[in-house]
Design a protein around this motif. Sequence first.
Motif, PDB file in Angstrom:
ATOM      1  N   GLY A 189       0.929  -0.941  -0.186  1.00 42.44           N
ATOM      2  CA  GLY A 189      -0.421  -0.053  -0.112  1.00 42.44           C
ATOM      3  C   GLY A 189       0.640   1.449   0.386  1.00 42.44           C
ATOM      4  O   GLY A 189       0.293   2.582  -0.422  1.00 42.44           O
ATOM      5  N   HIS A 190       2.324   1.418   0.170  1.00 38.73           N
ATOM      6  CA  HIS A 190       3.043   2.115  -0.114  1.00 38.73           C
ATOM      7  C   HIS A 190       4.062   2.137  -0.824  1.00 38.73           C
ATOM      8  O   HIS A 190       4.079   3.147  -1.183  1.00 38.73           O
ATOM      9  N   LEU A 191       3.566   1.651  -2.156  1.00 38.61           N
ATOM     10  CA  LEU A 191       4.253   1.398  -3.631  1.00 38.61           C
ATOM     11  C   LEU A 191       2.916   1.929  -4.627  1.00 38.61           C
ATOM     12  O   LEU A 191       1.861   1.457  -3.794  1.00 38.61           O
ATOM     13  N   ASP A 192       3.276   2.283  -5.357  1.00 39.52           N
ATOM     14  CA  ASP A 192       2.344   2.553  -6.317  1.00 39.52           C
ATOM     15  C   ASP A 192       2.303   0.835  -7.344  1.00 39.52           C
ATOM     16  O   ASP A 192       3.064   0.422  -7.172  1.00 39.52           O
ATOM     17  N   THR A 193       1.240   0.922  -7.769  1.00 39.52           N
ATOM     18  CA  THR A 193       0.612  -0.418  -8.493  1.00 39.52           C
ATOM     19  C   THR A 193       1.758  -0.894  -9.434  1.00 39.52           C
ATOM     20  O   THR A 193       2.292  -2.403  -9.378  1.00 39.52           O
ATOM     21  N   GLN A 194       2.551   0.118  -9.664  1.00 37.51           N
ATOM     22  CA  GLN A 194       3.489  -0.529 -10.962  1.00 37.51           C
ATOM     23  C   GLN A 194       4.921  -1.160 -10.753  1.00 37.51           C
ATOM     24  O   GLN A 194       4.744  -1.582 -11.379  1.00 37.51           O
ATOM     25  N   THR A 195       5.197  -0.127 -10.336  1.00 37.13           N
ATOM     26  CA  THR A 195       6.456  -0.748  -9.206  1.00 37.13           C
ATOM     27  C   THR A 195       6.681  -1.956  -8.495  1.00 37.13           C
ATOM     28  O   THR A 195       7.123  -2.656  -8.739  1.00 37.13           O
ATOM     29  N   LEU A 196       5.445  -2.063  -7.850  1.00 38.94           N
ATOM     30  CA  LEU A 196       5.190  -3.056  -7.680  1.00 38.94           C
ATOM     31  C   LEU A 196       5.040  -4.548  -7.809  1.00 38.94           C
ATOM     32  O   LEU A 196       5.569  -5.221  -8.082  1.00 38.94           O
ATOM     33  N   MET A 197       4.584  -4.480  -8.818  1.00 38.46           N
ATOM     34  CA  MET A 197       4.241  -5.390 -10.280  1.00 38.46           C
ATOM     35  C   MET A 197       5.522  -6.036 -11.228  1.00 38.46           C
ATOM     36  O   MET A 197       6.032  -6.875 -11.026  1.00 38.46           O
ATOM     37  N   ARG A 198       6.485  -4.363 -11.204  1.00 40.38           N
ATOM     38  CA  ARG A 198       7.606  -4.695 -11.531  1.00 40.38           C
ATOM     39  C   ARG A 198       8.531  -5.751 -10.733  1.00 40.38           C
ATOM     40  O   ARG A 198       9.326  -6.159 -11.160  1.00 40.38           O
TER      41      ARG A 198
END
Length: 189
Positions: free
Chosen positions: A105-114
């Motif tokens: 929740g502290h990351l944007d979805t694009q970064t997490l999915m990367r």
Amino acid sequence: MHNLNSTAATLLGLLHSGEASGYELLAVAERTVGAFWTLTRSQVYRELTALANRGLITGGDAGPRARVRYHLSDEGREAFAHWILQPPGTEQIRYPLLLSIIFGGHLDTQTLMRFVAEHRTVHQERYDDYRDRLATAEGGPHLGATLAFGLRYEEAVLAWMDDLPAILDPSERTAEEAPAPAPALPAGA
């Protein structure tokens, strides 16, 4: 009786196949147990010294590149035989990606999915390696059983990664896929 840690026991187990230097033991460990048990160079050399001091292995004269070849003593065989009869401890999942996801929740979805995509590549490579090694049928049934575990583990991780977008984005879930609500923390926790 000789109490052994798992690293020391692994080295004694590997030395059942014949004498070897620390360098050779590292290479064999990487091929046989490296996918599920980490041995560092410093651990191996530290444990070899400790095992030699305890009389569980003996080392010959230093050969090329100052490498000492070790072989198992009778006491080492006895210590390993005692260790292998003990029930193994339970595993604990230590997967850094799970920490990133729990705090995602502290990351944007694009970064997490990367991050997930990078890990997926590693798990796909491991899956392919286990599949290829199982196909060659080298190493006997015990190594085969271990590789089969690795293959199924990687299948599960890859399937979980495939499901992550729907798990992490509730708008993409159907009613049947929605997870049960998380239990509430006790008051004051």
